[in-house]
Design a protein around this motif. Structure first.
Motif, PDB file in Angstrom:
ATOM      1  N   MET A   8       0.820  -1.352  -0.246  1.00 27.81           N
ATOM      2  CA  MET A   8       0.054  -0.061   0.011  1.00 27.81           C
ATOM      3  C   MET A   8       0.883   1.177   0.078  1.00 27.81           C
ATOM      4  N   LEU A   9       1.867   1.081   0.775  1.00 23.24           N
ATOM      5  CA  LEU A   9       2.757   2.387   1.075  1.00 23.24           C
ATOM      6  C   LEU A   9       3.469   2.853  -0.575  1.00 23.24           C
ATOM      7  N   VAL A  10       4.044   1.720  -1.142  1.00 21.93           N
ATOM      8  CA  VAL A  10       4.594   2.028  -2.584  1.00 21.93           C
ATOM      9  C   VAL A  10       3.517   2.162  -3.605  1.00 21.93           C
ATOM     10  N   SER A  11       2.391   1.768  -3.475  1.00 22.07           N
ATOM     11  CA  SER A  11       1.379   2.103  -4.387  1.00 22.07           C
ATOM     12  C   SER A  11       1.003   3.456  -4.109  1.00 22.07           C
ATOM     13  N   TRP A  12       0.861   4.079  -2.977  1.00 16.96           N
ATOM     14  CA  TRP A  12       0.674   5.554  -2.886  1.00 16.96           C
ATOM     15  C   TRP A  12       1.689   6.372  -3.213  1.00 16.96           C
ATOM     16  N   LYS A  13       2.919   5.811  -3.157  1.00 15.60           N
ATOM     17  CA  LYS A  13       3.822   6.533  -4.070  1.00 15.60           C
ATOM     18  C   LYS A  13       3.750   6.608  -5.489  1.00 15.60           C
ATOM     19  N   ARG A  14       3.269   5.586  -6.127  1.00 17.69           N
ATOM     20  CA  ARG A  14       2.845   5.393  -7.669  1.00 17.69           C
ATOM     21  C   ARG A  14       1.925   6.732  -7.585  1.00 17.69           C
ATOM     22  N   SER A  15       0.982   6.556  -6.696  1.00 20.85           N
ATOM     23  CA  SER A  15      -0.218   7.638  -7.053  1.00 20.85           C
ATOM     24  C   SER A  15       0.328   8.957  -7.269  1.00 20.85           C
ATOM     25  N   LEU A  16       1.174   9.263  -6.109  1.00 26.28           N
ATOM     26  CA  LEU A  16       1.787  10.707  -6.148  1.00 26.28           C
ATOM     27  C   LEU A  16       2.799  10.807  -7.205  1.00 26.28           C
ATOM     28  N   GLN A  17       3.424  10.094  -7.713  1.00 31.36           N
ATOM     29  CA  GLN A  17       4.274  10.464  -8.907  1.00 31.36           C
ATOM     30  C   GLN A  17       3.314  10.614 -10.092  1.00 31.36           C
ATOM     31  N   LEU A  18       2.246   9.983 -10.245  1.00 28.23           N
ATOM     32  CA  LEU A  18       1.361  10.066 -11.335  1.00 28.23           C
ATOM     33  C   LEU A  18       0.796  11.569 -11.333  1.00 28.23           C
ATOM     34  N   ALA A  19       0.478  12.094 -10.019  1.00 23.76           N
ATOM     35  CA  ALA A  19      -0.123  13.348 -10.085  1.00 23.76           C
ATOM     36  C   ALA A  19       0.858  14.453 -10.502  1.00 23.76           C
ATOM     37  N   TYR A  20       2.264  14.157 -10.305  1.00 23.07           N
ATOM     38  CA  TYR A  20       3.360  15.176 -10.826  1.00 23.07           C
ATOM     39  C   TYR A  20       3.664  14.973 -12.036  1.00 23.07           C
ATOM     40  N   TRP A 226      -6.658  10.179  -5.955  1.00 25.64           N
ATOM     41  CA  TRP A 226      -6.766   9.240  -6.928  1.00 25.64           C
ATOM     42  C   TRP A 226      -5.619   7.988  -6.552  1.00 25.64           C
ATOM     43  N   HIS A 227      -5.977   6.571  -6.951  1.00 29.41           N
ATOM     44  CA  HIS A 227      -5.123   5.544  -6.549  1.00 29.41           C
ATOM     45  C   HIS A 227      -5.484   4.515  -7.532  1.00 29.41           C
ATOM     46  N   PRO A 228      -4.222   4.207  -8.005  1.00 32.47           N
ATOM     47  CA  PRO A 228      -4.189   3.014  -9.155  1.00 32.47           C
ATOM     48  C   PRO A 228      -4.188   1.702  -8.561  1.00 32.47           C
ATOM     49  N   GLY A 229      -5.586   1.027  -8.878  1.00 33.21           N
ATOM     50  CA  GLY A 229      -5.395  -0.485  -8.158  1.00 33.21           C
ATOM     51  C   GLY A 229      -6.307  -0.350  -6.922  1.00 33.21           C
ATOM     52  N   PHE A 230      -6.103  -1.581  -6.301  1.00 34.70           N
ATOM     53  CA  PHE A 230      -7.202  -1.901  -5.053  1.00 34.70           C
ATOM     54  C   PHE A 230      -6.587  -1.091  -3.876  1.00 34.70           C
ATOM     55  N   ARG A 231      -7.610  -0.810  -3.065  1.00 33.29           N
ATOM     56  CA  ARG A 231      -7.235  -0.165  -1.673  1.00 33.29           C
ATOM     57  C   ARG A 231      -8.434  -0.301  -0.495  1.00 33.29           C
ATOM     58  N   PHE A 232      -8.154  -0.309   0.578  1.00 32.10           N
ATOM     59  CA  PHE A 232      -9.191  -0.389   1.659  1.00 32.10           C
ATOM     60  C   PHE A 232      -9.670   0.966   1.857  1.00 32.10           C
ATOM     61  N   LYS A 233     -10.979   1.152   2.269  1.00 31.57           N
ATOM     62  CA  LYS A 233     -11.569   2.483   2.673  1.00 31.57           C
ATOM     63  C   LYS A 233     -10.760   3.234   3.936  1.00 31.57           C
ATOM     64  N   GLU A 234      -9.770   4.068   3.734  1.00 32.18           N
ATOM     65  CA  GLU A 234      -9.334   4.514   4.947  1.00 32.18           C
ATOM     66  C   GLU A 234      -8.320   5.502   4.519  1.00 32.18           C
ATOM     67  N   ASN A 235      -8.005   6.608   5.640  1.00 29.75           N
ATOM     68  CA  ASN A 235      -7.295   7.564   5.071  1.00 29.75           C
ATOM     69  C   ASN A 235      -6.176   7.512   4.387  1.00 29.75           C
ATOM     70  N   ASN A 236      -5.680   8.251   3.547  1.00 30.08           N
ATOM     71  CA  ASN A 236      -4.653   8.197   2.510  1.00 30.08           C
ATOM     72  C   ASN A 236      -3.619   8.474   3.660  1.00 30.08           C
ATOM     73  N   PRO A 237      -2.440   7.753   3.564  1.00 34.06           N
ATOM     74  CA  PRO A 237      -1.378   7.811   4.407  1.00 34.06           C
ATOM     75  C   PRO A 237      -0.719   9.022   4.004  1.00 34.06           C
ATOM     76  N   PHE A 238      -0.501   9.478   2.716  1.00 30.70           N
ATOM     77  CA  PHE A 238       0.513  10.337   2.416  1.00 30.70           C
ATOM     78  C   PHE A 238      -0.321  11.743   2.013  1.00 30.70           C
ATOM     79  N   PHE A 239      -1.465  11.835   1.640  1.00 31.19           N
ATOM     80  CA  PHE A 239      -1.673  13.173   1.046  1.00 31.19           C
ATOM     81  C   PHE A 239      -2.678  14.014   1.847  1.00 31.19           C
ATOM     82  N   ASN A 240      -2.746  13.646   3.045  1.00 34.52           N
ATOM     83  CA  ASN A 240      -3.274  14.511   3.904  1.00 34.52           C
ATOM     84  C   ASN A 240      -2.460  15.948   4.130  1.00 34.52           C
ATOM     85  N   LEU A 241      -2.056  16.583   3.158  1.00 38.66           N
ATOM     86  CA  LEU A 241      -1.052  17.728   3.120  1.00 38.66           C
ATOM     87  C   LEU A 241      -1.797  18.996   3.451  1.00 38.66           C
ATOM     88  N   LYS A 242      -1.413  19.738   4.342  1.00 33.94           N
ATOM     89  CA  LYS A 242      -2.029  20.838   4.869  1.00 33.94           C
ATOM     90  C   LYS A 242      -1.436  22.321   4.065  1.00 33.94           C
TER      91      LYS A 242
END
Length: 242
Positions: A8-20, A226-242
């Motif tokens: 999940m950690l690395v998948s979220w990294k992929r999500s962030l890379q795609l946003a950039y 956005w997230h590519p692939g499967f995830r559980f319904k939970e808070n995004n571990p990376f993107f709660n950026l203030k």
């Protein structure tokens, strides 16, 4: 952290890379021609585990069918799409997030597609009327303060990416998704993507991004969820950026 947690950690990294990456791509498109940008979310609600694989086939086939309809082909210049499957309790909620560059005259007459028309077209493409999900949003310019907040998020996100030790991007741990093409580019966006890859100009560095492009900034902020692939319904571990 267990195996699933690492994935999940690395998948979220992929999500962030795609946003950039897509921020960079949008800016290149905007510099070359005038387009309007839309974000459309398409999917199904309340899918059981027993039916999720069949329904994923169904919506991906339906998506391809949708983008052959005349009302869309004459207004759209291509797309970026991402398949995201959220599990909440015992049910699944598959979504296709779509970033769309539309023709210059999209809002000026017969080419405009209202939300109700998107719903009708999605229903037609899937040949069903129940449990449909459709959401449409115009990507619009932000004011100076909002842009500044997004730029701060971009800076924080890059810091997060550089701090993550595990850089491997694995196949999703859900075996039903291993053969899925989770992201895709078409037409204009595919052409620009190929140009970026050929020129090898993209790098995860703030100096690479035109932070004055308010449209790209707005799209970036939306794509953080956005997230590519499967995830559980939970808070995004990376993107709660203030």
């Amino acid at each position: 952290m267990g195996k699933w947690g690492i994935t999940m950690l690395v998948s979220w990294k992929r999500s962030l890379q795609l946003a950039y990456y897509n921020h960079y791509l949008i800016t290149k498109v905007n510099k070359e021609k005038y387009v309007n940008w839309l974000i459309v979310e398409l999917g199904l609600d309340n899918v059981t585990e027993e039916n999720i694989n069949k329904e994923l086939d169904h919506i991906l086939i339906g998506f391809n069918r949708l983008f052959k309809y005349k009302s869309i082909t004459q207004a759209s210049l291509g797309y970026f799409r991402m398949l995201d499957i959220v599990k909440s309790g015992d049910l699944y909620y598959p979504r296709i997030y779509v970033l769309l560059p539309m023709i210059k005259s999209y809002f000026q007459g017969r080419y405009y597609i209202k939300h109700d028309n998107w719903v009708s077209l999605w229903s037609k493409a899937l040949n069903r009327e129940n449990n449909l999900f459709v959401k449409m949003k115009v990507v619009s310019s932000k004011n100076v303060d909002q842009d500044h907040g997004i730029v701060l998020k971009m800076e924080q996100g890059l810091s997060i990416l550089h701090d993550v030790d595990n850089t491997k991007i694995p196949i999703n741990f859900n075996p039903q998704l291993q053969s899925r093409r989770l992201i895709g580019y078409s037409k204009l966006l595919k052409d620009v993507m190929d140009q970026i890859e050929s020129d090898q100009t993209f790098d995860l560095d703030m100096d690479q991004f035109d932070v004055k492009d308010s449209i790209a900034n707005c799209a970036f902020e939306n794509m953080l969820e956005w997230h590519p692939g499967f995830r559980f319904k939970e808070n995004n571990p990376f993107f709660n950026l203030k």
